[in-house]
Design a protein around this motif. Structure first.
Motif, PDB file in Angstrom:
ATOM      1  N   VAL A  47      27.753  25.260 -16.178  1.00 37.61           N
ATOM      2  CA  VAL A  47      28.659  26.110 -15.409  1.00 37.61           C
ATOM      3  C   VAL A  47      29.841  25.277 -14.928  1.00 37.61           C
ATOM      4  N   LEU A  48      29.500  24.079 -14.387  1.00 35.58           N
ATOM      5  CA  LEU A  48      30.573  23.233 -13.858  1.00 35.58           C
ATOM      6  C   LEU A  48      31.525  22.795 -14.978  1.00 35.58           C
ATOM      7  N   VAL A  49      30.904  22.366 -16.096  1.00 35.67           N
ATOM      8  CA  VAL A  49      31.725  21.904 -17.220  1.00 35.67           C
ATOM      9  C   VAL A  49      32.619  23.026 -17.711  1.00 35.67           C
ATOM     10  N   ARG A  50      32.000  24.194 -17.850  1.00 38.44           N
ATOM     11  CA  ARG A  50      32.733  25.362 -18.360  1.00 38.44           C
ATOM     12  C   ARG A  50      33.901  25.699 -17.430  1.00 38.44           C
ATOM     13  N   ALA A  51      33.585  25.666 -16.112  1.00 37.18           N
ATOM     14  CA  ALA A  51      34.633  26.001 -15.155  1.00 37.18           C
ATOM     15  C   ALA A  51      35.792  25.011 -15.313  1.00 37.18           C
ATOM     16  N   ALA A  52      35.426  23.722 -15.488  1.00 40.90           N
ATOM     17  CA  ALA A  52      36.479  22.712 -15.638  1.00 40.90           C
ATOM     18  C   ALA A  52      37.269  22.963 -16.918  1.00 40.90           C
ATOM     19  N   LEU A  53      36.539  23.310 -17.970  1.00 43.87           N
ATOM     20  CA  LEU A  53      37.207  23.496 -19.262  1.00 43.87           C
ATOM     21  C   LEU A  53      38.150  24.678 -19.252  1.00 43.87           C
ATOM     22  N   THR A  54      37.707  25.764 -18.607  1.00 45.90           N
ATOM     23  CA  THR A  54      38.527  26.968 -18.704  1.00 45.90           C
ATOM     24  C   THR A  54      39.820  26.835 -17.906  1.00 45.90           C
ATOM     25  N   ARG A  55      39.863  25.811 -17.020  1.00 47.36           N
ATOM     26  CA  ARG A  55      41.136  25.579 -16.339  1.00 47.36           C
ATOM     27  C   ARG A  55      42.175  25.131 -17.364  1.00 47.36           C
ATOM     28  N   LEU A  95      34.238  29.913 -29.023  1.00 49.90           N
ATOM     29  CA  LEU A  95      33.050  30.551 -28.476  1.00 49.90           C
ATOM     30  C   LEU A  95      32.463  29.598 -27.437  1.00 49.90           C
ATOM     31  N   ASN A  96      31.655  30.154 -26.548  1.00 47.44           N
ATOM     32  CA  ASN A  96      30.992  29.318 -25.561  1.00 47.44           C
ATOM     33  C   ASN A  96      29.491  29.449 -25.776  1.00 47.44           C
ATOM     34  N   MET A  97      28.872  28.397 -26.266  1.00 49.22           N
ATOM     35  CA  MET A  97      27.428  28.436 -26.487  1.00 49.22           C
ATOM     36  C   MET A  97      26.758  27.741 -25.303  1.00 49.22           C
ATOM     37  N   ALA A  98      26.556  28.467 -24.236  1.00 50.33           N
ATOM     38  CA  ALA A  98      25.945  27.962 -23.008  1.00 50.33           C
ATOM     39  C   ALA A  98      26.582  26.641 -22.578  1.00 50.33           C
ATOM     40  N   GLY A  99      27.895  26.605 -22.624  1.00 50.20           N
ATOM     41  CA  GLY A  99      28.607  25.420 -22.150  1.00 50.20           C
ATOM     42  C   GLY A  99      29.189  24.573 -23.266  1.00 50.20           C
ATOM     43  N   THR A 100      28.630  24.655 -24.452  1.00 56.22           N
ATOM     44  CA  THR A 100      29.199  23.887 -25.570  1.00 56.22           C
ATOM     45  C   THR A 100      30.277  24.718 -26.253  1.00 56.22           C
TER      46      THR A 100
END
Ligand code: HEM
Length: 544
Positions: A47-55, A95-100
């Motif tokens: 979740v944290l990684v994804r949040a950082a990435l989507t910025r 695509l987002n595979m649970a964070g990857t």
């Protein structure tokens, strides 16, 4: 098969005559708790990684669920789903595979810009613990991480499989093509089996200098089992260690990781088998066997020091060539048969060219290649029309990158959507038709190809530094097989018991794990003229 292989194989079996541990079916409770805990942790990190990435701005893509993203969005034939998303989201989507993050490339231009022109960033592979590390010990070229060992193995395989080097395999490929004609004359109903055996035999002869394989050869069976084990071990969900990699550090002697014992045991057995093949080939070459002396393995052994490869490296490199080359080539031959029965007009034009250049008194050879442009175009069109690897082999990025304003993070999985590129309506308006002449200029003599297709017309062999290591060999096999099959046979739709033609569905492609091929379909294969049998037998006699 020569006696040495059979003897040594029996010895190996008797040395390792223990019962193989079964892969665990029931997971002990402490593992389940550990797994759940780790999954929760993983999700939180994701979740944290994804949040950082989507910025930063990843390429667009389907929205998906919170945290889990798109993991349940890809069902069935993934290449069709990805191609539908490509139409919606464009040449590059994510695509987002649970964070990857998974980045999917859908046009020649974007794939060539990234995989060919920025190959230092896009040449790594995604890592599979069971297939890449345990079963194959990190020395299987297809999975080897982009680095020094990969470079050495790749250089060595290039020396043996470059366009020029591949010419030394033409005699065995011709021998196999003629043998295939004989097999089909004797037993046309099992045509699919014959194509599979022929492709396997051709590549094993090139690798080890072996004689032609018999259909029931036990070694082929063993090598196919090895390939099947690797293919099934990369299937999602097969091994928990892929999601919880720390499990691989639990020592085998604890008895807690029977799947690891299973993988390690097979690695030892397969290493012994492949090393035995290297020893026998070396011995045969020293005894003066010309096929062994010209083989891939003999070349590796001769230059071992310069290549900086151990015996184990060489053994696995050859084993990998078989794994990557046999079913893929056979699959494309099956696709060719499908194309011929659905497109009789192409078959007739190809046969007319062969009749004019080769005639009926002899079978085609590689010496005819320059004068058979339509057959060469048939090879290209077979590879473009339907491919055994519609999504290639996944890549991984080795550093952050930006492309046309999009952020592509380090460690992202990158997929080349070969299916979408080979059937891009902007490049091939009638992409669903099998039309070899699309690859010939107005004179009908010279090949033409759209930009960013490596002058091949299709991208079925992939891109950049990790482009298929055996494509020259595959192209040669396909050329001589197609020429001989069209010289010898008519391929027609089979009829059912009421005399109605059975038309196979060209869109019915099945994912067999390793390759995607049409399901079995009946086909009528008849000799084109009464002399086919006598001419092919005479040609085969001359080759001995
Ligand atoms: C028509 C048959 C074949 C097709 C369609 C095919 C397709 C492919 C594809 C799509 C890749 C991945 C490329 C990428 O990452 O961009 C690949 C890799 C590879 N192929 Fe093939 N292939 C075929 C035949 C062969 C043959 C005959 C051999 C060996 C003689 C072979 C050996 C390999 C190897 C070793 C790799 C891994 C290369 C690396 O990771 O550096 N292939 N192939």
């Amino acid at each position: 098969m020569c006696a040495e292989f059979q003897d040594s194989d029996q010895t190996m079996d008797s040395q390792t005559s223990f019962v193989m541990p079964a892969v665990p079916q029931v997971i002990p409770l402490p593992h389940v708790f550990a797994a759940l805990g780790s999954l929760l942790l993983l999700y939180a990190v994701n979740v944290l990684v994804r949040a950082a990435l989507t910025r930063r701005k990843l390429p667009p893509g389907p929205p998906g669920l919170p945290v889990l993203g798109n993991i349940w969005d890809v069902k069935g034939k993934a290449w069709l789903q990805y191609s539908a998303w490509a139409r919606q989201y464009g040449p590059i989507f994510s695509l987002n595979m649970a964070g990857t993050p998974i980045i999917v490339l859908n046009t020649h231009k974007v794939a060539a810009n990234l995989l060919d022109r920025r190959s230092t960033i896009y040449s790594d592979r995604t890592q599979s613990v069971m297939a890449g590390e345990i079963l194959t010990g990190g020395v299987f070229l297809v999975f080897t991480p982009y680095g020094e060992l990969w470079r050495r193995m790749r250089r060595a395989s290039h020396e043996e499989f470059s366009f020029t080097a591949c010419k030394k395999y033409q005699p065995v490929q011709t021998r196999e093509a003629y043998a295939l004609v004989s097999d089909l004359l004797a037993d046309p109903r099992d045509w699919r089996e014959h194509l599979m055996r022929s492709a396997a035999s051709s590549i094993l002869s090139a690798l080890y200098g072996w004689d032609r394989l018999k259909p029931d050869d036990h070694l082929v069976h063993r090598i196919h089992e090895h390939t099947g084990r690797i293919a099934s071990s990369v299937l999602p969900g097969r091994f928990m260690v892929e999601y919880l990699p720390f499990l691989k550090h639990i020592p085998s002697w604890t008895g807690l990781v029977p799947w690891k014992v299973w993988g390690e045991t097979w690695h030892k057995r397969d290493t012994a088998m492949f090393e035995e093949f290297v020893d026998s080939t070396t011995a045969n070459a020293q005894k003066g066997d010309p096929n062994a002396a010209k083989s891939f393995v003999a070349g590796l052994v001769e230059n071992q020091e310069r290549h900086g490869l151990s015996k184990k490296h060489m053994a696995w490199l050859a084993g990998n060539m078989f794994g990557a080359g046999a079913e893929t080539t056979a699959g494309q031959l099956i696709i060719f048969v499908l194309a011929m029965i659905l497109h009789p007009e192409v078959q007739a034009r190809a046969q007319a060219e062969i009749d004019a250049v080769v005639g009926r008194d002899r079978a085609p050879t590689f010496a005819d290649r320059d004068r058979l442009p339509y057959i060469r175009a048939c090879v290209r069109e077979t590879l473009r029309w339907r491919t055994v690897g519609p999504l290639g082999v996944p890549r991984a990025t080795s550093q952050d990158d930006w492309y046309e304003g999009y952020y592509i993070p380090k460690g992202a999985v990158v997929l080349e959507n070969i299916w979408a590129m080979n059937s891009d309506p902007n490049v091939f308006p009638d992409y669903n038709n099998f039309r070899p002449e699309r690859f010939l200029d107005e004179s009908g003599q010279n090949e033409i190809a759209p930009p960013d297709t490596h002058n091949m017309g299709h991208v079925t062999y992939g891109f950049g530094r990790r482009i298929c290591a055996g494509y020259n060999f595959a192209n040669q096999s396909l050329f001589i097989d197609l020429a001989c099959l069209l010289w010898a046979f008519n391929f027609r739709k089979a009829k059912d018991e009421r005399g109605q033609e059975i038309t196979p569905d060209p869109d019915d492609m099945r994912d067999g794990g390793l390759v995607v091929t049409p399901p079995t379909f009946p086909c009528e294969i008849t000799p084109r003229h009464p002399d086919v049998a006598s001419v092919i037998e005479r040609e085969r006699m001359h080759m001995v």
